[in-house]
Enzyme design. Structure first.
Site, PDB file in Angstrom:
ATOM      1  N   TYR A   7      -1.783 121.189 -55.775  1.00 12.52           N
ATOM      2  CA  TYR A   7      -2.423 121.996 -54.730  1.00 12.52           C
ATOM      3  C   TYR A   7      -2.822 123.367 -55.262  1.00 12.52           C
ATOM      4  O   TYR A   7      -2.084 123.998 -56.030  1.00 12.52           O
ATOM      5  CB  TYR A   7      -1.445 122.233 -53.581  1.00 12.52           C
ATOM      6  N   LYS A  41      32.114 125.145 -45.405  1.00 11.00           N
ATOM      7  CA  LYS A  41      31.060 125.355 -44.404  1.00 11.00           C
ATOM      8  C   LYS A  41      29.724 124.875 -44.961  1.00 11.00           C
ATOM      9  O   LYS A  41      29.609 124.600 -46.167  1.00 11.00           O
ATOM     10  CB  LYS A  41      31.012 126.819 -43.977  1.00 11.00           C
TER      11      LYS A  41
HETATM   12  C1  LIG Z   1      34.510 134.909 -44.735  1.00 13.08           C
HETATM   13  C2  LIG Z   1      34.233 134.121 -45.979  1.00 13.08           C
HETATM   14  N1  LIG Z   1      35.252 133.819 -46.802  1.00 13.08           N
HETATM   15  C3  LIG Z   1      35.049 133.109 -47.935  1.00 13.08           C
HETATM   16  C4  LIG Z   1      33.789 132.665 -48.277  1.00 13.08           C
HETATM   17  C5  LIG Z   1      33.594 131.906 -49.579  1.00 13.08           C
HETATM   18  O1  LIG Z   1      32.810 132.676 -50.462  1.00 13.08           O
HETATM   19  P1  LIG Z   1      32.394 132.118 -51.896  1.00 13.08           P
HETATM   20  O2  LIG Z   1      31.559 130.926 -51.662  1.00 13.08           O
HETATM   21  O3  LIG Z   1      31.624 133.226 -52.505  1.00 13.08           O
HETATM   22  O4  LIG Z   1      33.650 131.796 -52.614  1.00 13.08           O
HETATM   23  C6  LIG Z   1      32.714 132.967 -47.461  1.00 13.08           C
HETATM   24  C7  LIG Z   1      31.369 132.521 -47.832  1.00 13.08           C
HETATM   25  O5  LIG Z   1      30.365 133.081 -47.596  1.00 13.08           O
HETATM   26  C8  LIG Z   1      32.935 133.702 -46.272  1.00 13.08           C
HETATM   27  O6  LIG Z   1      31.936 134.015 -45.448  1.00 13.08           O
END
Ligand SMILES: Cc1ncc(COP(=O)(O)O)c(C=O)c1O
Length: 367
Positions: free
Chosen positions: A252, A33
Site C-alpha cells: 500500500y 492482567k
Molecule cells: C500495580 C502494578 N504492580 C505490578 C505490575 C507489574 O509490572 P511489571 O510488568 O513491570 O513487572 C503492574 C503492571 O503494570 C502494576 O500496575
C-alpha cells in the site's frame, strides 16, 4: 496455521524461578492482567502454580481467571468499582486494593467481611493511583475502624527500569515513611524492574509481570541478560514469493521501492493480528534463522519481507516475528514502542498454542 503465538510454559516456570532467586525473602504475586500480557491466561496459570498468588487489574479478569482455576488467591490491583463488585470480591474472598477516598467510602458503607486482605495504595511519586503519603495516618485509622488492623501497604515504582535514577530512591524513602505508620502490615512495592534492580524494594510481596514472560523491563538489552527465557514466539508463514525488478514498488502507498532486483516474500500476518503497522520502516523477521528486512507497509493480514539473501526459502516456511533469536525487546525498540504493548496487542484472532508442559522439555512446534 497462518499465524500462531507459541507459549512455552517451561520458560514461564523458569522465569518465576528467577524471581524467587532474586527476591528469596518475598512472597510473589504473579501479575497476569491483560490476558497474562497477551500470553493467554490458561497457558500461564498452569505454569505459575508455584506463585503465592495472582494479581489482575479488575473484577472482569477475576472472572476469567476463576474459569480456569478456582483455587488461587487473587489480588485486584485497581480494586472494585462499585457495591456489586465489592459483594463479588467478598464472596470470592479476594484481596483488593483501595487507592481512593471513594473506594474507602464504599468499604465503609458495605463493610469488608469476606475480603481476604485490603491493600492500601499510596502515591509515592508516580501520580497515577494512591492516597497521599500525608494521609497515611487517617487512612489507617479508617481501615482500623473497619476492623482491619494490619492492611497491606503498597505503592508502585515509576522509574525502576532506569538504574541510578534518584526517583526510585525518593519513592522508596517516602514509602518507608508510610509503612512506619502501619506497624505489623505487609508491604509491597516491586514490579519486575524493582525485582531485578532494587533489592531494597522487595519487602514482603513482589509483583512481577513482564519478567515472568521472559522479557526485560530495561531500555537496553533483553531478558537473557538476567537469565530469563522468552515465553512467546510469534510466527506466521510465507504465503507467496515473487521476484520484483529494480524500481518496482511493494505494498500500500507504494512506499517501498526495490533498490535492485529482489525476491519478495508475503507473510501471513498483519496489523489485524496485532503486528504493528509502524514496523514497516524498521521491522525485521526471522526466516530459517536469518534476519530479513520488511518490504513495504504492513497490511491488515499480510506484510512483505525482502528474501533476496535467502534463495532457498519456500512458500509455507515459518517466519518468526519475535521470540528466541529476535527478542521482542529489540522489535519494540525498532518500532518505537514497548514490549508490554507489543505482546498485549497480539489480537484475539491469533491462537495461543502451548508448546509443552512444565516438567517436560518443550515439544517441537511447527506452525
Ligand atoms: C500495580 C502494578 N504492580 C505490578 C505490575 C507489574 O509490572 P511489571 O510488568 O513491570 O513487572 C503492574 C503492571 O503494570 C502494576 O500496575
Amino acid at each position: 496455521m497462518r499465524v500462531v503465538a507459541t507459549i512455552d510454559p517451561v520458560a514461564l516456570a523458569h522465569n518465576l524461578g528467577v524471581v524467587r532467586q532474586r527476591a528469596p525473602g518475598s512472597h510473589v504475586y504473579a501479575v497476569v492482567k491483560a490476558d497474562a500480557y497477551g500470553h493467554g491466561l490458561e497457558n500461564t496459570v498452569v505454569a505459575f502454580t508455584e506463585a503465592d498468588a495472582f494479581a489482575v487489574a479488575c473484577m472482569d479478569e477475576v472472572i476469567e481467571l476463576r474459569a480456569i482455576d478456582s483455587r488461587p488467591n487473587i489480588l485486584v490491583l485497581e480494586g472494585v468499582f462499585d457495591g456489586r463488585e465489592l459483594a463479588a470480591a467478598k464472596a470470592d474472598k479476594l484481596e483488593i486494593v483501595v487507592h481512593s477516598d471513594w473506594q474507602l467510602q464504599l468499604l465503609e458503607r458495605d463493610g469488608v467481611e469476606g475480603i481476604r486482605r485490603v491493600w492500601a495504595k499510596f502515591d509515592t511519586g508516580m501520580h497515577r493511583l494512591g492516597f497521599t503519603p500525608e494521609s497515611a495516618g487517617d487512612v489507617r485509622a479508617r481501615l482500623v475502624a473497619l476492623g482491619i488492623e494490619t492492611p497491606g501497604v503498597m505503592s508502585h515504582l515509576a522509574c525502576a527500569d532506569k538504574p541510578g535514577l534518584t526517583d526510585t530512591a525518593r519513592q522508596m524513602a517516602i514509602f518507608g515513611a508510610v509503612c512506619r505508620r502501619f506497624p505489623g502490615s505487609p508491604a509491597s512495592l516491586a514490579n519486575s524492574a524493582g525485582v531485578l534492580l532494587h533489592p531494597d524494594s522487595h519487602l514482603d510481596w513482589v509483583r512481577p509481570g513482564l519478567m515472568l514472560y521472559g522479557v526485560s523491563p530495561l531500555p537496553e538489552g533483553d531478558g537473557t541478560d538476567f537469565g530469563l527465557r522468552p515465553a512467546m514466539t510469534l510466527s506466521a508463514r510465507l504465503l507467496s514469493i515473487q521476484d520484483v525488478a529494480t524500481g518496482d514498488v511493494v505494498g500500500y502507498g507504494a512506499t517501498w521501492q526495490a533498490p535492485r532486483d529482489c525476491r519478495i516474500g508475503i507473510v501471513s500476518i498483519g496489523y489485524g493480528d496485532g503486528y504493528p503497522w509502524c514496523a514497516a520502516a524498521a521491522g525485521e523477521a526471522l526466516v530459517r534463522g536469518k534476519r530479513v528486512p520488511m518490504a513495504g507497509r504492513v497490511s491488515m493480514d499480510m506484510l512483505g519481507v525482502d528474501l533476496t539473501a535467502l534463495p532457498a526459502v519456500h512458500v509455507g516456511d515459518e517466519v518468526i516475528l519475535w521470540g528466541a533469536g529476535l527478542p521482542v525487546e529489540e522489535v519494540a525498540r525498532a518500532v518505537g514502542t514497548s514490549p508490554y504493548e507489543l505482546m498485549c496487542r497480539v489480537s484475539r484472532r491469533v491462537p495461543r498454542r502451548i508448546a509443552g508442559r512444565v516438567g517436560t522439555p518443550p515439544l517441537e512446534v511447527s506452525a
